[in-house]
Scaffold this motif. Structure first.
Motif, PDB file in Angstrom:
ATOM      1  N   PRO A  67      23.421  75.977  32.430  1.00 13.15           N
ATOM      2  CA  PRO A  67      22.867  74.930  31.402  1.00 13.15           C
ATOM      3  C   PRO A  67      21.404  75.269  31.275  1.00 13.15           C
ATOM      4  N   GLY A  68      20.758  75.412  32.369  1.00 11.70           N
ATOM      5  CA  GLY A  68      19.264  75.303  32.028  1.00 11.70           C
ATOM      6  C   GLY A  68      18.890  77.095  31.622  1.00 11.70           C
ATOM      7  N   GLY A  69      19.901  77.964  31.433  1.00 12.25           N
ATOM      8  CA  GLY A  69      19.421  79.152  30.963  1.00 12.25           C
ATOM      9  C   GLY A  69      19.435  80.461  32.225  1.00 12.25           C
ATOM     10  N   ALA A  70      19.602  79.740  33.451  1.00 16.15           N
ATOM     11  CA  ALA A  70      19.561  80.774  34.435  1.00 16.15           C
ATOM     12  C   ALA A  70      20.529  81.572  34.465  1.00 16.15           C
ATOM     13  N   THR A  71      21.009  82.695  35.412  1.00 22.31           N
ATOM     14  CA  THR A  71      22.198  82.980  35.710  1.00 22.31           C
ATOM     15  C   THR A  71      22.586  83.006  37.134  1.00 22.31           C
ATOM     16  N   LEU A  72      23.825  83.285  37.270  1.00 20.63           N
ATOM     17  CA  LEU A  72      24.451  83.038  38.958  1.00 20.63           C
ATOM     18  C   LEU A  72      25.408  83.969  38.866  1.00 20.63           C
ATOM     19  N   CYS A  73      25.822  84.686  39.862  1.00 19.04           N
ATOM     20  CA  CYS A  73      26.801  85.709  40.206  1.00 19.04           C
ATOM     21  C   CYS A  73      27.895  84.856  40.321  1.00 19.04           C
ATOM     22  N   PRO A  74      29.257  85.394  39.976  1.00 25.00           N
ATOM     23  CA  PRO A  74      30.609  84.554  39.928  1.00 25.00           C
ATOM     24  C   PRO A  74      30.966  84.060  41.320  1.00 25.00           C
ATOM     25  N   GLU A  75      30.524  84.870  42.246  1.00 20.93           N
ATOM     26  CA  GLU A  75      31.106  84.652  43.585  1.00 20.93           C
ATOM     27  C   GLU A  75      29.985  83.188  43.903  1.00 20.93           C
ATOM     28  N   CYS A  76      28.820  83.392  43.874  1.00 25.04           N
ATOM     29  CA  CYS A  76      27.872  82.324  44.308  1.00 25.04           C
ATOM     30  C   CYS A  76      28.325  81.051  43.388  1.00 25.04           C
ATOM     31  N   TYR A  77      28.838  81.339  42.213  1.00 24.79           N
ATOM     32  CA  TYR A  77      29.370  80.122  41.378  1.00 24.79           C
ATOM     33  C   TYR A  77      30.556  79.512  42.004  1.00 24.79           C
ATOM     34  N   GLN A  78      31.385  80.588  42.348  1.00 26.36           N
ATOM     35  CA  GLN A  78      32.581  79.778  42.942  1.00 26.36           C
ATOM     36  C   GLN A  78      32.482  79.238  44.310  1.00 26.36           C
ATOM     37  N   GLU A  79      31.550  79.772  44.913  1.00 25.88           N
ATOM     38  CA  GLU A  79      31.270  79.291  46.385  1.00 25.88           C
ATOM     39  C   GLU A  79      30.504  77.800  46.220  1.00 25.88           C
ATOM     40  N   THR A  80      29.759  77.759  45.074  1.00 26.42           N
ATOM     41  CA  THR A  80      29.119  76.456  45.131  1.00 26.42           C
ATOM     42  C   THR A  80      30.157  75.533  44.383  1.00 26.42           C
TER      43      THR A  80
END
Ligand SMILES: [Zn+2]
Length: 86
Positions: A67-80
């Motif tokens: 939501p803040g505009g930053a991007t995250l890789c899908p694996e890191c997002y899933q781990e989070t």
């Protein structure tokens, strides 16, 4: 009639040669060098932004936009989401 067609073809060839000359001069000038450097820097910044330090490079379309505009890789997002942190 044949002369008109021939003259038209020569005019189009003249315009093409003139355009090629302008592009050639622009690329060899300091302005052309500066434009090439700007393009290279933007390409490198995109590649760096699309690569995760843990999971490596990803395609820009696969990244998760926060939501803040930053991007995250899908694996890191899933781990989070799963609660597994590094
Ligand atoms: Zn990652």
């Amino acid at each position: 009639m044949l002369a008109i067609i021939f003259e038209s073809a020569l005019f189009v060839a003249f315009l093409a040669a003139l355009g090629a000359l302008v592009v050639s001069l622009l690329q060899s000038s300091p302005l052309g060098t500066r434009l090439t450097q700007i393009q290279n820097r933007r390409r490198l910044e995109r590649e760096v932004a699309a690569s995760c330090p843990v999971h490596g490079p990803h395609d820009e379309r696969d990244l998760v936009r926060l939501p803040g505009g930053a991007t995250l890789c899908p694996e890191c997002y899933q781990e989070t989401l799963d609660g597994r942190f590094l």
